[in-house]
Scaffold this motif. Sequence first.
Motif, short mmCIF file in Angstrom:
data_model
loop_
_atom_site.label_atom_id
_atom_site.label_comp_id
_atom_site.label_asym_id
_atom_site.label_seq_id
_atom_site.Cartn_x
_atom_site.Cartn_y
_atom_site.Cartn_z
N ASN B 316 0.82 -1.22 0.00
CA ASN B 316 0.00 0.00 0.00
C ASN B 316 0.85 1.26 0.00
OD1 ASN B 316 -2.60 -1.37 0.25
ND2 ASN B 316 -1.78 -2.02 2.22
N LEU B 317 1.92 1.23 -0.75
CA LEU B 317 2.81 2.38 -0.77
C LEU B 317 2.11 3.62 -1.32
CD1 LEU B 317 6.31 1.34 -2.11
CD2 LEU B 317 5.75 2.35 0.08
N THR B 318 2.49 4.76 -0.76
CA THR B 318 2.01 6.03 -1.30
C THR B 318 3.23 6.84 -1.75
OG1 THR B 318 2.20 7.11 0.83
CG2 THR B 318 0.07 6.08 0.31
N TRP B 319 2.96 7.85 -2.53
CA TRP B 319 4.03 8.73 -2.99
C TRP B 319 4.75 9.36 -1.80
CZ3 TRP B 319 7.05 9.86 -6.86
CH2 TRP B 319 7.69 11.09 -6.91
N LYS B 320 3.95 9.73 -0.79
CA LYS B 320 4.54 10.37 0.38
C LYS B 320 5.56 9.43 1.04
CE LYS B 320 3.17 12.79 4.65
NZ LYS B 320 4.47 12.58 5.21
N GLN B 321 5.19 8.16 1.16
CA GLN B 321 6.15 7.19 1.73
C GLN B 321 7.39 7.06 0.86
OE1 GLN B 321 3.05 4.12 2.24
NE2 GLN B 321 4.52 3.21 3.67
N LEU B 322 7.16 6.95 -0.43
CA LEU B 322 8.29 6.79 -1.35
C LEU B 322 9.29 7.92 -1.17
CD1 LEU B 322 6.72 5.73 -4.79
CD2 LEU B 322 7.98 4.32 -3.18
N VAL B 323 8.74 9.13 -1.02
CA VAL B 323 9.61 10.31 -0.93
C VAL B 323 10.17 10.46 0.48
CG1 VAL B 323 9.61 12.82 -1.09
CG2 VAL B 323 8.45 11.46 -2.85
N ASP B 324 9.31 10.28 1.48
CA ASP B 324 9.78 10.45 2.86
C ASP B 324 10.88 9.44 3.20
OD1 ASP B 324 8.03 12.47 3.20
OD2 ASP B 324 6.62 11.37 4.49
N GLU B 325 10.70 8.21 2.74
CA GLU B 325 11.69 7.19 3.06
C GLU B 325 12.84 7.16 2.06
OE1 GLU B 325 10.42 3.55 4.64
OE2 GLU B 325 8.36 4.24 5.02
N ARG B 326 12.76 8.07 1.09
CA ARG B 326 13.83 8.24 0.09
C ARG B 326 14.02 7.02 -0.81
NH1 ARG B 326 13.10 12.59 2.27
NH2 ARG B 326 14.72 13.91 3.21
N PHE B 327 12.96 6.21 -0.93
CA PHE B 327 13.03 5.19 -1.98
C PHE B 327 13.23 5.93 -3.30
CE2 PHE B 327 10.12 1.78 0.19
CZ PHE B 327 10.94 1.80 1.29
N VAL B 328 12.57 7.09 -3.36
CA VAL B 328 12.66 7.95 -4.54
C VAL B 328 13.17 9.31 -4.07
CG1 VAL B 328 11.28 9.14 -6.27
CG2 VAL B 328 10.76 6.76 -5.70
N ILE B 329 14.15 9.82 -4.79
CA ILE B 329 14.57 11.21 -4.53
C ILE B 329 13.89 12.06 -5.59
CG2 ILE B 329 16.50 12.82 -4.60
CD1 ILE B 329 18.19 10.81 -3.18
N ALA B 330 12.94 12.86 -5.16
CA ALA B 330 12.11 13.57 -6.12
C ALA B 330 11.87 14.99 -5.67
CB ALA B 330 10.77 12.85 -6.29
N GLY B 331 11.74 15.89 -6.64
CA GLY B 331 11.39 17.26 -6.30
C GLY B 331 12.04 18.24 -7.23
N SER B 332 12.12 19.47 -6.74
CA SER B 332 12.77 20.53 -7.51
C SER B 332 14.26 20.22 -7.59
CB SER B 332 12.56 21.86 -6.79
OG SER B 332 13.32 21.84 -5.59
N PRO B 333 14.97 20.89 -8.50
CA PRO B 333 16.42 20.65 -8.57
C PRO B 333 17.10 20.87 -7.22
CG PRO B 333 15.69 21.89 -10.49
CD PRO B 333 14.49 21.75 -9.59
N GLU B 334 16.64 21.83 -6.45
CA GLU B 334 17.29 22.09 -5.17
C GLU B 334 17.00 20.96 -4.16
OE1 GLU B 334 19.64 23.78 -4.28
OE2 GLU B 334 19.51 23.60 -2.10
#
Lengths: 263, 421
Positions: B316-334
């Motif tokens: 039941n993964l969510t995007w928030k988990q993916l990003v919070d746990e850094r499975f995915v590094i995502a966002g603005s260039p900064e």
Amino acid sequence: MKWQTVETKKGTRCRVLEGGSGAPLVFFHGAGGLLRDNPFLDQLARGHHVFAPEWPGYGESAGEELLEDMLDFTLHGWDLIEALGLEQPHLVGHSMGGMIAAEMACGAPHDLGRLVLVSPAGLWMDEHPIPDIFALLPYQIAEVLFHDPQQGQALLTGGADLSDMDALKDFYIGSQRRLAMAGKILFPIPNRRLSKRLYRLTAESLILWGASDRLIVPAYAERWKTLIPHARVEVVGDAGHMLPYEQPEKLVRAVTGFLQRTR
Amino acid sequence: MKFTWFNLMPWPYLPDDFRAQHRSVWVDIPNTLYDPRKGHHVYHEYLDQLEYAETLGFDGIGCNEHHQNGYGLMPSPNLIAATLARRTSRAALCVIGNSIASYNPPIRVAEEFGMLDVISGGRLVAGFPVGTPMDTNFCYGQIPALTRDKYREAHDLIMKAWASDEPFAFDGKYNQLRWVNCWPKPIQKPHPPIYIPGGGSIETWDFCLDYDYNYSYLSFFGYLRGKSLLDGYWERVAKRGKDESPYRAAFAQIICVADSDAEAERLYAEHCLYFFNRCLHVFPPFADPAGYRTMATIKYGALAQLTLARQKILENLTWKQLVDERFVIAGSPETVRQQLEECIKGLRIGHLFCLFHNGDMPDWKTRHSMKLFAEKVMPRLRDMWPEWKHDERWWMHPMDDRIRPEERQPGAEKVGAEWPR
């Protein structure tokens, strides 16, 4: 019955469960190993001098790195018998143990008494593919192995409380070690071309099969019969692949009757 | 820092209910889910992306080997590398790698890697994974308990074949060859840089250090979870008295760059979730056959990547988990720069395998993300390890006068001047 430890010339150190008196009988266990309780061995020991060795990699038996292929396992079987000082023992093998016992008998057909194969592994029929025991979820194992999976599950864990993390870890480690060893002769397909060698068998042979064996289905009994024409086949009711544990009395009756029979 | 653009090449047409309908994306995935006509377009799109990565200035372009796998369309990574060798001239070709315990005989790998190094003018980075249990044991039938032994023998054979100037006999346990005589041999001497991708087997650390090979931790679960494993590796490096060059280690990380953090979610979330929910849906027993991991590793407590516990996380993964746990590094260039800096420093890695194409991500989004990264993030992470700036021990050493397809006009040379003689 009592445990003793023997060391083979090759250097493996194996525990052997020993008891009873009479003609020597060696029981070789299958891929899952001996369980905590093995009532059929106690019963066999009433009429025979029973020896039930553990394969290296099982329980407290060591030296698994010394055995890599079918020939190693086969010679190890004879090394054990030599280390135990036995002459012409009857060989009884269950599942993987049956596969090894059959190989031993093909290699040295005059060095044993009689041969009993209980749901032996070692053959493959395309029309009856054997489930991949290396790709089962824990709860699927008992379903494949037992006529009555619920009772079987309790037998497999030997009463250990698997909700306890340490007990679970120990069970997992033991199981990984056992199946790692078994995989050397059973993975990915449990066929090391024994069928090419079975013509060499001279010992009187009995093939026992559980009627509801879902791992190696009873059709395999007929295949063994074709390859060992002088063998007798008996199919035992209310038993799955773990026949010795599910129907110990029937197994013992069949084995004892066969071993006592005069030619 | 060296940045390699890596594509796993996932099949982008797994149905929405894949997880519910099928037990595994790997080994026994129904092969009717693959459509070769769509596959034609998929391969070309992915290969174009790899070539585009070179033009953006990535140091390497990478591929790997998986079999019967819905997220990996490269049973033969060497075929992929061969097409790239002809269409690129600057980037390293990182084949991470060939599962050498499965090759019979493994001299084939020595030969094919030799060919790739020669065709590419010395740009090969050669990976030798033990191979996942899914690939090596269940798809390719190798016995789990003997896989590592066979792997080591294959390694010894390949390295000796590359080093030897004379034919030799090889009397191995798994390979007997009376005449080993590698032809062609690689350009790079004594051999191309060797990368050993590891999951969590502690034996692999010593193996890498024995030979000074790069240790590549290829995880899909991000640097926060990767840290304990790489800490273990660096401890081992120190204990062995080796220098602490960050180029001894590589890490794979999923990266998504957009103009803002919110835009990253809008553009990429569904594709990353496709990857985690569908592509990593592996029947747990395939991931952990008895004998594959050594007793030492099991007792060390390193978890296999795709065990039952991991599968639970994926449900039941969510995007928030993916990003919070850094499975995915995502966002603005900064945002991406900050998190990657933490990743690179925290893990002490000199090589980053960057995963920009994820799951069923369309081409334009992939290109958008990688272009932003190349322009706005990569330059600011280049000099993370100034004291190791000149350490090229774990990178390619190509020929200066290699053929560059962009400068070449086949057939234009004068007769007799085609080759240096």
